[in-house]
Every structure is written in structure tokens, then in C-alpha cells.
Design a protein around this motif. Structure first.
Motif, PDB file in Angstrom:
ATOM      1  N   LEU A  82       0.789  -1.233   0.000  1.00 47.12           N
ATOM      2  CA  LEU A  82       0.000   0.000   0.000  1.00 47.12           C
ATOM      3  C   LEU A  82       0.823   1.286   0.000  1.00 47.12           C
ATOM      4  N   GLU A  83       1.646   1.481   1.045  1.00 43.63           N
ATOM      5  CA  GLU A  83       2.303   2.776   1.223  1.00 43.63           C
ATOM      6  C   GLU A  83       3.625   2.889   0.481  1.00 43.63           C
ATOM      7  N   CYS A  84       4.058   1.823  -0.179  1.00 48.15           N
ATOM      8  CA  CYS A  84       5.366   1.814  -0.843  1.00 48.15           C
ATOM      9  C   CYS A  84       5.360   2.716  -2.077  1.00 48.15           C
ATOM     10  N   ARG A  85       6.352   3.571  -2.162  1.00 52.08           N
ATOM     11  CA  ARG A  85       6.435   4.502  -3.292  1.00 52.08           C
ATOM     12  C   ARG A  85       7.897   4.826  -3.553  1.00 52.08           C
ATOM     13  N   SER A  86       8.291   4.727  -4.781  1.00 50.36           N
ATOM     14  CA  SER A  86       9.642   5.124  -5.164  1.00 50.36           C
ATOM     15  C   SER A  86       9.548   5.807  -6.524  1.00 50.36           C
ATOM     16  N   GLU A  87       9.174   7.080  -6.490  1.00 48.53           N
ATOM     17  CA  GLU A  87       8.934   7.855  -7.699  1.00 48.53           C
ATOM     18  C   GLU A  87       8.051   7.054  -8.655  1.00 48.53           C
ATOM     19  N   ASP A  88       8.525   6.819  -9.867  1.00 52.81           N
ATOM     20  CA  ASP A  88       7.674   6.113 -10.838  1.00 52.81           C
ATOM     21  C   ASP A  88       7.918   4.603 -10.853  1.00 52.81           C
ATOM     22  N   LEU A  89       8.896   4.163 -10.096  1.00 55.32           N
ATOM     23  CA  LEU A  89       9.264   2.744 -10.150  1.00 55.32           C
ATOM     24  C   LEU A  89       8.258   1.850  -9.416  1.00 55.32           C
ATOM     25  N   ILE A  90       7.883   2.251  -8.187  1.00 54.41           N
ATOM     26  CA  ILE A  90       6.929   1.473  -7.391  1.00 54.41           C
ATOM     27  C   ILE A  90       5.848   2.422  -6.885  1.00 54.41           C
ATOM     28  N   ASN A  91       4.605   2.000  -7.002  1.00 51.14           N
ATOM     29  CA  ASN A  91       3.495   2.827  -6.531  1.00 51.14           C
ATOM     30  C   ASN A  91       2.369   1.910  -6.075  1.00 51.14           C
ATOM     31  N   GLY A  92       2.372   1.598  -4.770  1.00 49.87           N
ATOM     32  CA  GLY A  92       1.406   0.655  -4.225  1.00 49.87           C
ATOM     33  C   GLY A  92      -0.035   1.090  -4.408  1.00 49.87           C
ATOM     34  N   VAL A  93      -0.311   2.370  -4.181  1.00 49.45           N
ATOM     35  CA  VAL A  93      -1.677   2.889  -4.312  1.00 49.45           C
ATOM     36  C   VAL A  93      -2.170   2.710  -5.752  1.00 49.45           C
ATOM     37  N   LYS A  94      -1.334   3.071  -6.711  1.00 46.15           N
ATOM     38  CA  LYS A  94      -1.713   2.942  -8.134  1.00 46.15           C
ATOM     39  C   LYS A  94      -1.970   1.469  -8.494  1.00 46.15           C
ATOM     40  N   GLN A  95      -1.084   0.592  -8.042  1.00 43.50           N
ATOM     41  CA  GLN A  95      -1.262  -0.840  -8.303  1.00 43.50           C
ATOM     42  C   GLN A  95      -2.605  -1.342  -7.772  1.00 43.50           C
ATOM     43  N   LEU A  96      -2.920  -0.913  -6.551  1.00 42.96           N
ATOM     44  CA  LEU A  96      -4.157  -1.375  -5.917  1.00 42.96           C
ATOM     45  C   LEU A  96      -5.395  -0.839  -6.626  1.00 42.96           C
TER      46      LEU A  96
END
Length: 294
Positions: A82-96
Motif C-alpha cells: 500500500l504505502e510503498c512509493r519510489s517515484e515512478d518505479l513502485i506505486n502501491g496505491v496505483k497498483q491497488l
């Protein structure tokens, strides 16, 4: 070259009383305003408490024991963080947001920081915890292999852990926050040590909590597929699909030992005494009890 400890606070910051990765808090509005769906399932843990193991078991239950469906993609894509974010590489919210229902959501947040919509929608939540000494050992090795993290020595890391100066803050506060929520029948509170002791019993508990009926065939498939050795060798669960510039598994494998009691190989007598005393002070008013060996 790894950043020294003096650069610790260039990576992490105090956020709502909890030390967090700055890359996550930068986009906190997206997390805080996340819209849960009533059939979402949340898997919540303090880091290094058996998250991936529990997640794969739950995914197997959802896929009715179909191993091939579980190998279609890396676990961090099947169960977004959920809260994982690394600029454009990882985006938990977007994935969900892009996932079809029913979604399984991974988080390491304490209960107080979980987005309100999960409580409002009365979502089911599974909280898995593990004894603090084994957590700190596992977390230490995780620090060594995450390339963006500083590299403390073990005793230094234990001190930071005791003071809550590691990502996700105080283990004590985290466990207490979820223990209080365990009175809610929609929250299942589980122990890593119970899973190590009798995985069949604990998988039955999970299946029933999820409103399904356990069968001997399903249980056998889950237990076989989610054994430590199977998961360690499985690219969809062992995080080898994560780029080496983020996680260097040559330093330490993501799935290292998966045992209870490894802390005995790392704590000196003096460190153990200090840790135990601090633990007693921190947890004296909490009724939750842990086992540090089986």
C-alpha cells in the motif's frame, strides 16, 4: 559506497510519531485518502515478521490451491504494498487502484496510520507478529541488502530498534496498536511462532477466517507450496525479481533462514540482558505474550 549512519535521516524522517521512509511520506495524501472496498483484505505486519509467507498462503487460499496462478507474477505485484512509493518505479496505491476485487493489501503501518476507509468499510484484517528478538535480527540483514539503506553494525542496529529509530518505528508500539484492535472480530491476530509450530492448524484458522471451508487437499497444496524451501527457491516469492540495484541478495538473501530462535546466534549475553530489561519496561502493560524459542 553505502551511506554512513550520519546520513540516516536523509533517508528516513519522523512522521506522525513514526520513523518512515521519506519516499513514502512524500506522497502520503495518496495513502491517507485511499478508498478501500468492502471485500478488501489487509495483511498487516511489522517488517520481517513473516509477511511474504502469510501473503502467499492467503493468495493460495484465494486461488483455491492453484500453484500456477500463484507463479504468474511476483508477489509484490499480486499483493501490492500500500504505502510503498519510489517515484515512478513502485506505486502501491496505483497498483491497488488498478486491481480487480477482491484485493489483498499488504501494509507495515501501525493501526493508527492505516487509511480510515479500511475501518469504515469494515474490511477483514490479518495481523501477523513475531518475537522482537528474531525480528531485529531479520531486520538487520534486510538493512544490509537494501542498497539505499545505511549499514549499521548489529549492536548499533539493536539500539536503534529499541528506541524505535528504524523504519515503521517502535516494534512495541506497533504490536500494541494492533493488539488493541484484535478485539474486533474482523481482525485476526496471529503469531509467526504458532505458524512454525503447527502450520496446518494456522492455515485452517486462516481459511475459516476468510469464510471458506478447509479441505485436506487444499491444506496439503498450501503447506507444500509455502514451505520455506519452496518459497526460497520460487522467483515469484523470493524477491529475485526485484532489481539488484535495489536489493542485493548477494549480501544477504531476502529469505534467509525462516526459523524461530536465530537471535541466540547474534545476541551477546550483555546485549540480551539489556534488551530483555528494555522489553519488560516497554511491554509491562500489554497482555500479549511471545515465545522466543520453540
Amino acid at each position: 559506497m553505502e551511506p554512513p549512519m550520519s546520513e540516516y535521516y536523509e533517508i528516513f524522517e519522523e512522521f506522525c510519531g513514526v520513523l518512515m521512509d521519506k519516499r513514502f511520506t512524500k506522497y502520503w495524501d495518496d495513502v491517507e485518502t485511499f478508498l478501500a472496498r468492502p471485500d478488501d483484505l489487509v495483511i498487516a505486519t511489522y517488517p520481517k515478521s513473516g509477511t511474504t509467507w502469510l501473503s502467499e498462503i492467503v493468495y493460495m487460499i484465494y486461488k483455491e490451491g492453484d500453484v500456477e496462478k500463484c507463479k504468474e507474477d511476483a508477489i509484490f505485484n499480486r499483493i501490492p504494498y500500500l504505502e510503498c512509493r519510489s517515484e515512478d518505479l513502485i506505486n502501491g496505491v496505483k497498483q491497488l487502484k488498478e486491481k480487480e476485487s477482491p484485493r489483498i493489501v499488504k501494509t507495515h503501518l501501525p493501526a493508527s496510520l492505516l487509511p480510515a476507509s479500511f475501518w469504515e468499510k469494515n474490511c477483514k484484517i490479518i495481523y501477523l507478529c513475531r518475537n522482537a528478538k528474531d525480528v531485529v535480527v531479520s531486520y538487520y540483514y534486510f538493512f544490509l541488502m537494501v542498497t539505499s539503506f545505511p549499514n549499521p553494525d548489529f549492536s548499533e542496529f539493536v539500539e536503534k530498534f529499541m528506541q524505535g529509530q528504524v523504519p515503521y518505528g517502535s516494534w512495541y508500539d506497533h504490536v500494541r496498536s494492533w493488539w488493541e484492535k484484535s478485539k474486533n472480530p474482523r481482525v485476526l491476530f496471529m503469531f509467526y511462532e504458532d505458524m512454525k509450530e503447527d502450520i496446518r492448524r494456522e492455515v485452517i484458522k486462516l481459511i475459516e477466517f476468510l469464510g471458506k471451508k478447509p479441505s485436506a487437499e487444499l491444506l496439503d497444496k498450501i503447506i507444500q507450496h509455502t514451505s520455506f524451501q519452496e518459497m526460497k527457491n520460487n522467483p515469484s516469492t523470493n524477491y529475485t525479481m526485484m532489481p539488484e540495484h535495489m536489493m542485493n541478495q548477494k549480501v544477504s538473501p531476502f529469505m534467509r533462514k525462516g526459523i524461530t530462535g536465530d537471535w541466540k546466534n547474534h545476541f551477546s549475553a550483555e546485549l540480551r540482558e539489556r534488551f530483555d530489561k528494555h522489553y519488560e519496561e516497554q511491554m509491562k502493560d500489554c497482555t500479549v505474550k511471545f515465545r522466543t524459542e520453540l
